[in-house]
Every structure is written in C-alpha cells, then in structure tokens.
Design a protein around this motif. Structure first.
Motif, mmCIF file in Angstrom:
data_model
loop_
_atom_site.group_PDB
_atom_site.id
_atom_site.type_symbol
_atom_site.label_atom_id
_atom_site.label_comp_id
_atom_site.label_asym_id
_atom_site.label_seq_id
_atom_site.Cartn_x
_atom_site.Cartn_y
_atom_site.Cartn_z
ATOM 1 N N LEU A 163 -29.250 -27.631 -2.722
ATOM 2 C CA LEU A 163 -28.262 -28.364 -1.930
ATOM 3 C C LEU A 163 -26.868 -27.811 -2.202
ATOM 4 N N ASP A 164 -26.579 -27.497 -3.468
ATOM 5 C CA ASP A 164 -25.289 -26.884 -3.799
ATOM 6 C C ASP A 164 -25.141 -25.526 -3.115
ATOM 7 N N ALA A 165 -26.239 -24.745 -3.103
ATOM 8 C CA ALA A 165 -26.193 -23.413 -2.488
ATOM 9 C C ALA A 165 -25.927 -23.512 -0.989
ATOM 10 N N TYR A 166 -26.622 -24.431 -0.317
ATOM 11 C CA TYR A 166 -26.416 -24.599 1.122
ATOM 12 C C TYR A 166 -25.020 -25.147 1.413
ATOM 13 N N ASP A 167 -24.532 -26.036 0.536
ATOM 14 C CA ASP A 167 -23.198 -26.586 0.750
ATOM 15 C C ASP A 167 -22.134 -25.502 0.585
ATOM 16 N N ALA A 168 -22.369 -24.557 -0.318
ATOM 17 C CA ALA A 168 -21.414 -23.454 -0.487
ATOM 18 C C ALA A 168 -21.324 -22.630 0.798
ATOM 19 N N ILE A 169 -22.474 -22.416 1.456
ATOM 20 C CA ILE A 169 -22.476 -21.695 2.739
ATOM 21 C C ILE A 169 -21.682 -22.478 3.779
ATOM 22 N N ARG A 170 -21.880 -23.803 3.786
ATOM 23 C CA ARG A 170 -21.164 -24.652 4.740
ATOM 24 C C ARG A 170 -19.662 -24.636 4.463
ATOM 25 N N GLY A 294 -21.152 -33.730 5.722
ATOM 26 C CA GLY A 294 -20.253 -32.669 5.253
ATOM 27 C C GLY A 294 -19.724 -32.816 3.852
ATOM 28 N N LEU A 295 -20.059 -33.885 3.145
ATOM 29 C CA LEU A 295 -19.559 -34.098 1.790
ATOM 30 C C LEU A 295 -20.694 -33.883 0.796
ATOM 31 N N ASN A 296 -20.497 -33.002 -0.168
ATOM 32 C CA ASN A 296 -21.506 -32.772 -1.202
ATOM 33 C C ASN A 296 -21.393 -33.878 -2.252
ATOM 34 N N PRO A 297 -22.410 -34.762 -2.368
ATOM 35 C CA PRO A 297 -22.302 -35.925 -3.260
ATOM 36 C C PRO A 297 -22.884 -35.699 -4.654
ATOM 37 N N THR A 298 -23.212 -34.443 -4.989
ATOM 38 C CA THR A 298 -23.946 -34.164 -6.230
ATOM 39 C C THR A 298 -23.252 -34.765 -7.445
ATOM 40 N N ARG A 299 -21.947 -34.690 -7.493
ATOM 41 C CA ARG A 299 -21.201 -35.162 -8.671
ATOM 42 C C ARG A 299 -20.407 -36.444 -8.389
ATOM 43 N N LEU A 300 -20.815 -37.182 -7.366
ATOM 44 C CA LEU A 300 -20.116 -38.417 -7.006
ATOM 45 C C LEU A 300 -20.959 -39.631 -7.382
ATOM 46 N N SER A 301 -20.273 -40.735 -7.670
ATOM 47 C CA SER A 301 -20.965 -41.989 -7.968
ATOM 48 C C SER A 301 -21.311 -42.709 -6.673
ATOM 49 N N MET A 302 -22.104 -43.771 -6.788
ATOM 50 C CA MET A 302 -22.457 -44.570 -5.605
ATOM 51 C C MET A 302 -21.220 -45.171 -4.961
ATOM 52 N N SER A 303 -20.293 -45.662 -5.788
ATOM 53 C CA SER A 303 -19.087 -46.306 -5.240
ATOM 54 C C SER A 303 -18.228 -45.295 -4.488
ATOM 55 N N GLU A 304 -18.154 -44.062 -4.993
ATOM 56 C CA GLU A 304 -17.370 -43.026 -4.308
ATOM 57 C C GLU A 304 -18.029 -42.648 -2.980
ATOM 58 N N CYS A 305 -19.361 -42.522 -2.993
ATOM 59 C CA CYS A 305 -20.079 -42.213 -1.745
ATOM 60 C C CYS A 305 -19.876 -43.324 -0.716
#
Length: 320
Positions: A163-170, A294-305
């Motif tokens: 998911l990080d790899a695809y998000d980097a392409i995006r 469009g937002l990569n949520p890998t390092r985000l908390s539930m409240s931030e999402c």
C-alpha cells in the motif's frame, strides 16, 4: 425380496439398501475428512514449531484461498439481491457497495477487476492442485508476491508495504495534477475566482492544506471550460488517472469516461457512508476509505482518519 438379495419385483434395488449405502458413504467421507483435518493440524504445528517464517506464508496461502472463495460467494449473493430486488449499485448499503468497489465493480462495469483478479489467481490454483504443490506457490509468495499474486495471498506486513509502494506512485502524480490545474486557471473568465484558485494551487504547492470552505468557494469553476472533465487537457486527464490507479495509456475519450465512472462511484460511496455514519465504521473500514480517497492512513490513528473523512464528506456531499 429384501431378504433374498434386495431386488424388488420390477428388478430395482431396494430403497432400504440404497439409503444404507448412502449413509455408509457419508460416514466414510466424514471419517476421511476428520483424519485429513487431524493430519493437517499436526503438519501445521510441525511447520510453526520448526519453520516459523515458512509457516507464516503457508497460513497466509491457506487463508487466502478461503478468503477468495468467500468473496466469490459474497459477491454472488449481493448480485443476486440486486437482481431479485431490482436494485442499482447506488441503492445498496455502504458495506455492500464498498464490497463491490473492492473488486472494482461499478454500476456500468460489473466484475471487470474481479474477473482480472480471478484470472490472475487461476494459475496459482492450478499449480496448487497436485499433492504438496502448494510449496511452489509459497516460493512464489516469498520471491514475487506483488508481481504474481493478488491481495488474498499477501501477509499483513506485505499489505502495508505494498500500500505504501502504490501510494508513492500516486503521490508522484499529485504535483502534475496541481500544476495542470494552475495552468488551466489562467484561462478562466472570472478574474476574482481565477485569482482565488491560483492562490489555492500555490498554497498546496507550498505544502499547506486548504480549508473545506475555500475549496467549496471555487466549485462553480469545475462545471465548464476549461476545468470541466470533458474540457481538461490530456496531460491533466492522464495525471488524474494515475491518482485513481487507472492506466493513462488510453485514448483521451476512454480516459475521461473511466475517470467519470470512478469519480461517480466514489460519490455514491460518500453518500452511502454519510447515511451509515462514520461512527459505525471499524478501523479497517476507516483506513480503507481514506486510502481510496487519496490519503495514506498507514501511520494515522482512528480519530485522525475520522476527522479527515468528516472534512472530505463535508465537501463531497455538497457538490453536484
């Protein structure tokens, strides 16, 4: 007649004997299944104890096969419901609509991506048919997971990595989108709105995030030339296609048509999500919704999402 051999006056086998034979077959099959389950359980414990890294791949493969068949069953159930109740995809509840979206089914192009995933999985299934041939599949999972396998056969760590790899392409496409938008803004007929949009583009290029109200104020600019979807430059359309993980290597007519289809699909999902309520979504559902938009949520908390999605819906559900 039964006592003399089980054949009746018309030469047919006795129903009693037939029922007895069927019951015997079922008991034999049940015994074999139980034995196979026991042997498989011991085999998995041996792998887990002796080859823990290999066991992770083996367990991922097994769960992937099960998940693939469950998804086929679930999609068939949803499509059957749509057919029986004469529903369109937009009328489904959010989770069912999202399930169709995950296999890239839209109201106009049902099962296209799902078929591609299944076709991609067929060679893996064929390879795995002979006894112990799943070892070859596990070797493929180890060396070429992203290139050869579909998401069902990715480990949790691989899913996050890919998911990080695809998000980097995006993300590489975002500067092209904003630059194309800024260039198109020069041709706008209304000087005040033109200046406002150019300021927003410059703000994003400096790394800031515009407020929802600022974006909503320029919504009318996207209805006609030069920012309407049918009027955008081809380079702009290609950059937007890459943002949505669509191939940009198609004629402009097809690119615009696919963009419109995908954007409308997200629009319908937004309204279904608003009806359901963000508070009803699990952490996994929240993060999947952010990633799609469009937002990569890998390092985000539930409240931030949830806070980000609230802003997104606050804009999206006001637009026509």
């Amino acid at each position: 007649e039964i006592a003399r051999g089980g054949v009746g006056v018309f030469g047919r086998r006795s129903p009693v004997r037939c029922l007895s034979a069927k019951a015997g077959s079922r008991s034999v099959l049940a015994a074999l299944a139980s034995k196979a389950k026991l042997i498989n359980g011991r085999y998995e414990k041996f792998l887990e104890r002796t080859f823990p890294r290999f066991y992770v791949l083996h367990a991922t493969f097994t769960k992937g096969i099960q998940a693939l068949f469950l998804e086929v069953k679930e999609i068939r159930k949803i499509k059957s419901k749509m057919s029986c109740q004469k529903l369109s995809a937009q009328q489904l509840p959010y989770r069912e609509m999202e399930r169709l979206r995950q296999v890239r089914c839209s109201a106009w192009d049902a099962f296209r991506q799902f078929r591609r995933d299944v076709i991609k999985a067929i060679p893996i299934g064929v390879i795995a048919i002979p006894p112990f041939a799943n070892f070859l599949v596990i070797v493929l999972m180890y060396f070429f997971p992203r290139q050869l396998l579909i998401r069902y056969f990715w480990t949790p760590s691989q899913q996050a990595e890919f998911l990080d790899a695809y998000d980097a392409i995006r993300r590489d496409s975002y500067p092209d989108v904003v630059e194309s938008l800024a260039l198109a803004a020069r041709s706008l007929p209304e000087p005040q709105l033109q200046k406002r949009l150019q300021e927003l583009c410059a703000q994003v290029q400096r790394g800031s995030q515009p407020r929802v109200a600022e974006l909503y104020a320029v919504r009318s600019l996207f209805s006609g030339s030069p920012l309407g979807l049918n009027k955008l430059q081809v380079s702009h359309v290609k950059a937007l296609s890459q943002v949505l993980f669509l191939t940009p290597h198609l004629p402009a007519f097809f690119l615009r048509r696919r963009l419109r289809s995908h954007v409308l699909e997200i629009r319908h999902l937004d309204r279904a999500m608003l009806r359901l309520g963000l508070g009803q979504l699990s952490e996994e559902e929240l993060k999947a919704a952010c990633y799609l938009r469009g937002l990569n949520p890998t390092r985000l908390s539930m409240s931030e999402c949830r806070a980000w999605l609230e802003q997104w819906l606050g804009l999206s559900c006001k637009l026509q």
